[in-house]
Design a protein around this motif. Structure first.
Motif, PDB file in Angstrom:
ATOM      1  N   HIS A 103       8.209   3.624   5.471  1.00 32.42           N
ATOM      2  CA  HIS A 103       7.664   3.809   4.128  1.00 32.42           C
ATOM      3  C   HIS A 103       6.173   4.157   4.207  1.00 32.42           C
ATOM      4  O   HIS A 103       5.694   5.047   3.500  1.00 32.42           O
ATOM      5  CB  HIS A 103       7.881   2.552   3.294  1.00 32.42           C
ATOM      6  N   HIS A 105       0.828  -1.204   0.000  1.00 31.52           N
ATOM      7  CA  HIS A 105       0.000   0.000   0.000  1.00 31.52           C
ATOM      8  C   HIS A 105       0.866   1.258   0.000  1.00 31.52           C
ATOM      9  O   HIS A 105       0.522   2.246  -0.669  1.00 31.52           O
ATOM     10  CB  HIS A 105      -0.967  -0.013   1.190  1.00 31.52           C
ATOM     11  N   ALA A 106       1.971   1.235   0.712  1.00 28.86           N
ATOM     12  CA  ALA A 106       2.884   2.390   0.707  1.00 28.86           C
ATOM     13  C   ALA A 106       3.432   2.624  -0.694  1.00 28.86           C
ATOM     14  O   ALA A 106       3.462   3.759  -1.185  1.00 28.86           O
ATOM     15  CB  ALA A 106       4.027   2.173   1.700  1.00 28.86           C
ATOM     16  N   MET A 107       3.856   1.557  -1.354  1.00 30.69           N
ATOM     17  CA  MET A 107       4.400   1.691  -2.701  1.00 30.69           C
ATOM     18  C   MET A 107       3.346   2.196  -3.682  1.00 30.69           C
ATOM     19  O   MET A 107       3.670   2.909  -4.632  1.00 30.69           O
ATOM     20  CB  MET A 107       4.975   0.360  -3.178  1.00 30.69           C
ATOM     21  N   ALA A 108       2.089   1.848  -3.445  1.00 33.40           N
ATOM     22  CA  ALA A 108       1.003   2.266  -4.322  1.00 33.40           C
ATOM     23  C   ALA A 108       0.486   3.670  -3.979  1.00 33.40           C
ATOM     24  O   ALA A 108      -0.424   4.165  -4.637  1.00 33.40           O
ATOM     25  CB  ALA A 108      -0.139   1.256  -4.251  1.00 33.40           C
ATOM     26  N   GLY A 109       1.079   4.286  -2.953  1.00 37.22           N
ATOM     27  CA  GLY A 109       0.652   5.627  -2.563  1.00 37.22           C
ATOM     28  C   GLY A 109      -0.642   5.662  -1.778  1.00 37.22           C
ATOM     29  O   GLY A 109      -1.279   6.698  -1.668  1.00 37.22           O
ATOM     30  N   LEU A 110      -1.018   4.531  -1.201  1.00 39.06           N
ATOM     31  CA  LEU A 110      -2.242   4.431  -0.396  1.00 39.06           C
ATOM     32  C   LEU A 110      -1.870   4.614   1.079  1.00 39.06           C
ATOM     33  O   LEU A 110      -1.898   3.683   1.883  1.00 39.06           O
ATOM     34  CB  LEU A 110      -2.923   3.086  -0.642  1.00 39.06           C
ATOM     35  N   GLY A 111      -1.501   5.834   1.413  1.00 33.87           N
ATOM     36  CA  GLY A 111      -0.906   6.130   2.707  1.00 33.87           C
ATOM     37  C   GLY A 111      -1.747   5.792   3.916  1.00 33.87           C
ATOM     38  O   GLY A 111      -1.230   5.269   4.902  1.00 33.87           O
ATOM     39  N   SER A 117       5.710   7.705   5.438  1.00 36.33           N
ATOM     40  CA  SER A 117       6.022   8.626   4.346  1.00 36.33           C
ATOM     41  C   SER A 117       4.848   8.723   3.376  1.00 36.33           C
ATOM     42  O   SER A 117       4.439   9.821   2.983  1.00 36.33           O
ATOM     43  CB  SER A 117       7.279   8.154   3.610  1.00 36.33           C
ATOM     44  N   ALA A 118       4.299   7.581   2.992  1.00 35.80           N
ATOM     45  CA  ALA A 118       3.165   7.565   2.053  1.00 35.80           C
ATOM     46  C   ALA A 118       1.949   8.268   2.637  1.00 35.80           C
ATOM     47  O   ALA A 118       1.162   8.873   1.908  1.00 35.80           O
ATOM     48  CB  ALA A 118       2.817   6.126   1.675  1.00 35.80           C
ATOM     49  N   GLY A 160       2.101  10.813   4.603  1.00 36.60           N
ATOM     50  CA  GLY A 160       2.393  12.222   4.834  1.00 36.60           C
ATOM     51  C   GLY A 160       2.606  12.566   6.291  1.00 36.60           C
ATOM     52  O   GLY A 160       2.492  13.728   6.692  1.00 36.60           O
ATOM     53  N   HIS A 185       7.450   9.360  10.073  1.00 38.18           N
ATOM     54  CA  HIS A 185       8.368   8.924   9.027  1.00 38.18           C
ATOM     55  C   HIS A 185       9.815   9.100   9.489  1.00 38.18           C
ATOM     56  O   HIS A 185      10.622   8.173   9.403  1.00 38.18           O
ATOM     57  CB  HIS A 185       8.098   9.710   7.740  1.00 38.18           C
TER      58      HIS A 185
END
Length: 156
Positions: A112, A72-78, A115-116, A118, A123
């Motif tokens: 990660h 989910h972090a890599m996909a920007g689903l923070g 960070s995703a 925000g 982070h």
């Protein structure tokens, strides 16, 4: 490649598909971001989690939650990444005898996810913990595995 089960026992098939999906997702996590098919990553991570839910133990399920947080972090689903990361971090930090490599993964994935999401303060804190934990891994091979994921975590 895992050998498929020979029988019809559902649990053995769940374990087979959980392991297969899990291995695929972790392979994707290690790739440069530009080479990752995010849909494939999310599908694999969720498939692994679903199958581990059916046939795994608590450790299998929490490792699947860790993988979900990373995917989910890599996909920007923070938001969901951080929720998964908080859940697995609570589990692993309070488990006695968690291996050094796994503790490092906990901090790497949490950094990660934060960070995703925000969450700059979380982070920075998790990133610093990850840096220390990665360096503390005793086995060089284990450290190299964790570093292949850590290198993709944005610095604060």
């Amino acid at each position: 490649m895992l050998k498929p089960p020979e029988g019809t026992d559902p649990e053995s098939w769940h374990r087979y598909f959980a392991s297969t999906a899990n291995n695929l997702a972790w392979q994707l996590v290690e790739l440069p971001a530009s080479e990752v098919d995010l849909r494939e990553l999310l599908n694999a991570a969720h498939a692994a989690a679903w199958h581990w839910q059916a046939a795994g133990n608590e450790l299998n399920r929490m490792r699947a939650v860790m993988l979900l947080a990373q995917a989910h972090a890599m996909a920007g689903l923070g938001t969901t990444a951080l929720a998964y990361a908080d859940e697995m971090r609570s589990y692993f930090l309070f488990m006695p005898n968690t291996p050094d490599w796994e503790l490092a993964f906990v901090h790497v994935v949490h950094a990660h996810a934060a960070s995703a999401a925000g969450s700059a303060e979380e982070h920075a804190r998790s990133y610093a913990q990850a840096a220390k934990a990665v360096q503390a891994i005793a086995d060089d091979e284990d450290r190299n595995i964790v570093e292949r994921v850590y290198r993709h975590v944005p610095a604060p």
